[in-house]
Design a protein around this motif. Structure first.
Motif, PDB file in Angstrom:
ATOM      1  N   THR A  59      -4.168  30.826  22.227  1.00 51.91           N
ATOM      2  CA  THR A  59      -3.286  31.331  21.187  1.00 51.91           C
ATOM      3  C   THR A  59      -3.385  32.853  21.156  1.00 51.91           C
ATOM      4  OG1 THR A  59      -4.956  31.231  19.433  1.00 51.91           O
ATOM      5  CG2 THR A  59      -3.601  29.257  19.781  1.00 51.91           C
ATOM      6  N   THR A  60      -2.367  33.488  20.597  1.00 48.47           N
ATOM      7  CA  THR A  60      -2.340  34.948  20.528  1.00 48.47           C
ATOM      8  C   THR A  60      -2.461  35.480  19.108  1.00 48.47           C
ATOM      9  OG1 THR A  60       0.067  35.041  20.280  1.00 48.47           O
ATOM     10  CG2 THR A  60      -0.803  34.972  22.526  1.00 48.47           C
ATOM     11  N   GLN A  61      -2.298  34.572  18.099  1.00 54.21           N
ATOM     12  CA  GLN A  61      -2.248  34.981  16.692  1.00 54.21           C
ATOM     13  C   GLN A  61      -1.136  36.008  16.469  1.00 54.21           C
ATOM     14  OE1 GLN A  61      -4.303  32.278  15.530  1.00 54.21           O
ATOM     15  NE2 GLN A  61      -4.525  33.773  13.899  1.00 54.21           N
ATOM     16  N   GLN A  90       3.548  37.338   4.861  1.00 51.03           N
ATOM     17  CA  GLN A  90       2.947  36.025   5.061  1.00 51.03           C
ATOM     18  C   GLN A  90       2.155  35.957   6.361  1.00 51.03           C
ATOM     19  OE1 GLN A  90       2.166  33.436   3.588  1.00 51.03           O
ATOM     20  NE2 GLN A  90       1.734  32.029   5.252  1.00 51.03           N
ATOM     21  N   ALA A  91       2.674  36.591   7.410  1.00 41.09           N
ATOM     22  CA  ALA A  91       1.968  36.587   8.695  1.00 41.09           C
ATOM     23  C   ALA A  91       0.606  37.254   8.566  1.00 41.09           C
ATOM     24  CB  ALA A  91       2.814  37.286   9.753  1.00 41.09           C
ATOM     25  N   ASN A  92       0.573  38.426   7.954  1.00 40.20           N
ATOM     26  CA  ASN A  92      -0.699  39.137   7.785  1.00 40.20           C
ATOM     27  C   ASN A  92      -1.675  38.355   6.922  1.00 40.20           C
ATOM     28  OD1 ASN A  92       0.239  41.210   9.347  1.00 40.20           O
ATOM     29  ND2 ASN A  92       0.746  42.566   7.643  1.00 40.20           N
ATOM     30  N   ARG A  93      -1.139  37.708   5.905  1.00 37.52           N
ATOM     31  CA  ARG A  93      -1.997  36.909   5.024  1.00 37.52           C
ATOM     32  C   ARG A  93      -2.642  35.759   5.779  1.00 37.52           C
ATOM     33  NH1 ARG A  93       0.595  35.759  -0.669  1.00 37.52           N
ATOM     34  NH2 ARG A  93       0.353  38.020  -0.624  1.00 37.52           N
ATOM     35  N   SER A  94      -1.965  35.278   6.799  1.00 37.71           N
ATOM     36  CA  SER A  94      -2.485  34.152   7.588  1.00 37.71           C
ATOM     37  C   SER A  94      -3.194  34.593   8.858  1.00 37.71           C
ATOM     38  CB  SER A  94      -1.332  33.202   7.950  1.00 37.71           C
ATOM     39  OG  SER A  94      -0.713  32.692   6.781  1.00 37.71           O
ATOM     40  N   GLY A  95      -3.377  35.903   9.026  1.00 31.42           N
ATOM     41  CA  GLY A  95      -4.108  36.408  10.179  1.00 31.42           C
ATOM     42  C   GLY A  95      -3.280  36.552  11.443  1.00 31.42           C
ATOM     43  N   TYR A  96      -1.955  36.659  11.290  1.00 30.22           N
ATOM     44  CA  TYR A  96      -1.077  36.818  12.446  1.00 30.22           C
ATOM     45  C   TYR A  96      -0.485  38.217  12.490  1.00 30.22           C
ATOM     46  CZ  TYR A  96      -1.020  31.813  13.557  1.00 30.22           C
ATOM     47  OH  TYR A  96      -1.382  30.538  13.932  1.00 30.22           O
ATOM     48  N   ASP A  97      -0.300  38.712  13.708  1.00 33.04           N
ATOM     49  CA  ASP A  97       0.441  39.950  13.914  1.00 33.04           C
ATOM     50  C   ASP A  97       1.902  39.600  14.192  1.00 33.04           C
ATOM     51  OD1 ASP A  97      -1.809  41.642  13.659  1.00 33.04           O
ATOM     52  OD2 ASP A  97      -2.390  41.181  15.723  1.00 33.04           O
ATOM     53  N   LEU A 301      13.083  34.322   1.856  1.00 36.21           N
ATOM     54  CA  LEU A 301      13.566  33.773   3.118  1.00 36.21           C
ATOM     55  C   LEU A 301      12.613  34.136   4.252  1.00 36.21           C
ATOM     56  CD1 LEU A 301      17.418  34.494   2.983  1.00 36.21           C
ATOM     57  CD2 LEU A 301      16.376  32.235   3.176  1.00 36.21           C
ATOM     58  N   GLY A 302      12.247  35.420   4.320  1.00 38.20           N
ATOM     59  CA  GLY A 302      11.327  35.865   5.363  1.00 38.20           C
ATOM     60  C   GLY A 302       9.947  35.262   5.208  1.00 38.20           C
ATOM     61  N   TYR A 303       9.443  35.248   3.974  1.00 40.52           N
ATOM     62  CA  TYR A 303       8.101  34.708   3.698  1.00 40.52           C
ATOM     63  C   TYR A 303       8.044  33.225   4.070  1.00 40.52           C
ATOM     64  CZ  TYR A 303       3.677  34.228   1.131  1.00 40.52           C
ATOM     65  OH  TYR A 303       2.361  34.010   0.793  1.00 40.52           O
ATOM     66  N   THR A 304       9.075  32.471   3.669  1.00 36.79           N
ATOM     67  CA  THR A 304       9.111  31.043   3.944  1.00 36.79           C
ATOM     68  C   THR A 304       9.258  30.770   5.437  1.00 36.79           C
ATOM     69  OG1 THR A 304      10.130  30.651   1.777  1.00 36.79           O
ATOM     70  CG2 THR A 304      10.270  28.871   3.378  1.00 36.79           C
ATOM     71  N   ALA A 305      10.058  31.574   6.128  1.00 37.01           N
ATOM     72  CA  ALA A 305      10.219  31.410   7.576  1.00 37.01           C
ATOM     73  C   ALA A 305       8.887  31.603   8.289  1.00 37.01           C
ATOM     74  CB  ALA A 305      11.253  32.402   8.103  1.00 37.01           C
ATOM     75  N   SER A 306       8.148  32.634   7.904  1.00 35.99           N
ATOM     76  CA  SER A 306       6.839  32.905   8.496  1.00 35.99           C
ATOM     77  C   SER A 306       5.868  31.766   8.195  1.00 35.99           C
ATOM     78  CB  SER A 306       6.297  34.228   7.953  1.00 35.99           C
ATOM     79  OG  SER A 306       5.121  34.616   8.608  1.00 35.99           O
ATOM     80  N   GLN A 307       5.883  31.315   6.959  1.00 38.14           N
ATOM     81  CA  GLN A 307       5.000  30.222   6.536  1.00 38.14           C
ATOM     82  C   GLN A 307       5.308  28.935   7.301  1.00 38.14           C
ATOM     83  OE1 GLN A 307       5.500  28.847   2.386  1.00 38.14           O
ATOM     84  NE2 GLN A 307       3.336  29.311   2.121  1.00 38.14           N
ATOM     85  N   ALA A 308       6.602  28.614   7.446  1.00 39.55           N
ATOM     86  CA  ALA A 308       7.001  27.391   8.147  1.00 39.55           C
ATOM     87  C   ALA A 308       6.628  27.454   9.620  1.00 39.55           C
ATOM     88  CB  ALA A 308       8.503  27.177   7.992  1.00 39.55           C
ATOM     89  N   LEU A 309       6.773  28.631  10.230  1.00 44.16           N
ATOM     90  CA  LEU A 309       6.428  28.764  11.642  1.00 44.16           C
ATOM     91  C   LEU A 309       4.932  28.612  11.858  1.00 44.16           C
ATOM     92  CD1 LEU A 309       7.190  29.303  14.552  1.00 44.16           C
ATOM     93  CD2 LEU A 309       7.075  31.761  14.069  1.00 44.16           C
ATOM     94  N   ILE A 310       4.142  29.268  11.030  1.00 42.52           N
ATOM     95  CA  ILE A 310       2.688  29.170  11.169  1.00 42.52           C
ATOM     96  C   ILE A 310       2.219  27.729  10.978  1.00 42.52           C
ATOM     97  CG2 ILE A 310       0.480  29.856  10.119  1.00 42.52           C
ATOM     98  CD1 ILE A 310       1.876  32.590   9.528  1.00 42.52           C
ATOM     99  N   GLN A 311       2.839  27.037  10.024  1.00 39.76           N
ATOM    100  CA  GLN A 311       2.487  25.637   9.808  1.00 39.76           C
ATOM    101  C   GLN A 311       2.810  24.794  11.039  1.00 39.76           C
ATOM    102  OE1 GLN A 311       0.904  24.185   7.191  1.00 39.76           O
ATOM    103  NE2 GLN A 311       0.926  22.321   8.442  1.00 39.76           N
TER     104      GLN A 311
END
Length: 353
Positions: A59-61, A90-97, A301-311
């Motif tokens: 994975t690349t995070q 949302q990405a940063n909160r979940s540790g993603y760049d 919209l952006g926050y939810t998109a990031s959250q859904a992708l990470i999930q």
């Protein structure tokens, strides 16, 4: 000498594997242990070797955000900046760049996405737009690569999407103008190849039909999501022998161009032309007059998109052939301001100059 994961583990009194689990946000690690280890990492100046970690975990995070236009044109519309702000938060909160990519043509976009995917540079992708027959969506679907579309897909039922109910939103905008007494209502649309343009046009038509009002093609103008498109649209409407008294406009930035064009021609808003717009960006309440606009929750919209992708990335059951279609709908609301709050009593006539 650089600090290693073993140094952190020794200082924290835990095993190196526990430190690794903290770094990967493993659910079995307690909050107290995670906080303790992270505090020690910060104190010791430890930074994980992302490349080494990527080789082990595959994975690349990192998330790829696919932009719909060359950056210099894209960022003229603050809608996309607010959308990306939600994604990054949302990405940063979940540790993603977040990695941004764009192209000046559909083929360049496909090439850019293929480099990210085949090069193993991202774990998933977010598309900020929805086009008819989109080759980027085709590529991601064909490769079964985790992806989320901001919008509605017409071509792939297994695409995870985050969207506004644009048909309902446009109908709400149109009904408001009808309730204000308008019977001659025009529509300023976006590019016809975008699904959002299609959906908002459909909502506009439905509201007119419900009210028994005429849908007139000569009162429809298509363009880009830019001020200049609105300015050109206004010139078109003002040259018609019979003009609409109200407009539903696909985007706030386009509405700003319409306001500028009307002001230069000596027309008043809302007395001569009422306007209801979309997106409710921060500038919409600062315009003259302030814009009535449909708030579609851009940041969410952006926050939810990031959250859904990470999930979908983290849940292995959602990155194979058993993916199920998920459509996340962010609620919208009509924000009433001065640009639409006027009931017409007579047909619009040219101003006295």
């Amino acid at each position: 000498m650089s600090v290693t994961i073993k140094d952190v583990a020794k200082r924290a009194g835990v095993s190196p594997s526990t430190v690794s689990r903290v770094l990967s946000n493993h659910p079995r690690i307690s909050h107290a242990t995670s906080e303790k280890v992270r505090a020690i990492m910060q104190d010791m100046g430890y930074h994980p070797n992302i490349m080494a970690k990527s080789l082990v975990s595959k994975t690349t995070q990192s998330l790829g955000v696919i932009l719909p236009k060359p950056a210099e044109e894209l960022f003229l519309n603050t809608f996309f900046m607010e959308l990306i702000r939600g994604i990054v938060a949302q990405a940063n909160r979940s540790g993603y760049d977040v990695v941004l990519s764009s192209g000046s043509s559909e083929q360049e976009e496909v090439d850019a996405v293929s480099r990210l995917v085949y090069g193993g540079r991202i774990d998933g992708a977010i598309l900020l737009y929805s086009r008819k027959n989109d080759p980027v969506v085709d590529f991601l679907s064909r490769n079964q690569f985790p992806a989320v579309l901001v919008g509605r897909s017409e071509q792939h039922s297994n695409m995870i999407t985050v969207d506004t109910d644009n048909i309902q939103a446009a109908a709400d905008a149109t009904r408001h103008l009808i309730q204000m007494g308008h019977r001659r209502i025009g529509f300023v649309s976006g590019p016809p190849e975008l699904v959002v343009s299609v959906d908002r046009m459909e909502g506009f038509k439905r509201a007119l039909q419900e009210a028994g009002l005429e849908y007139r093609k000569d009162w429809i103008v298509e363009g880009e999501f830019l001020q200049e498109s609105g300015y050109r649209a206004m010139s078109f409407f003002m040259n018609l022998p019979e003009r609409p008294t109200a407009l539903v406009v696909v985007d706030d930035m386009v509405s700003f161009g319409i306001l500028r064009g009307l002001y230069e021609l000596g027309y008043r808003v809302p007395e001569d032309v009422a306007i209801v717009s979309f997106n409710n960006i921060a500038l919409s309440e600062l315009s003259t007059p302030p814009l009535t606009s449909i708030d579609i929750g851009i940041y969410h919209l952006g926050y939810t998109a990031s959250q859904a992708l990470i999930q979908s990335i983290q849940d292995k059951n959602k990155v194979d052939e058993t993916i199920h279609y998920q459509r996340h709908i962010v609620p919208h609301r009509l924000v009433l301001r001065e640009s639409s709050m006027f009931s017409p009593s007579a047909p619009m006539s040219p101003p006295t100059l």
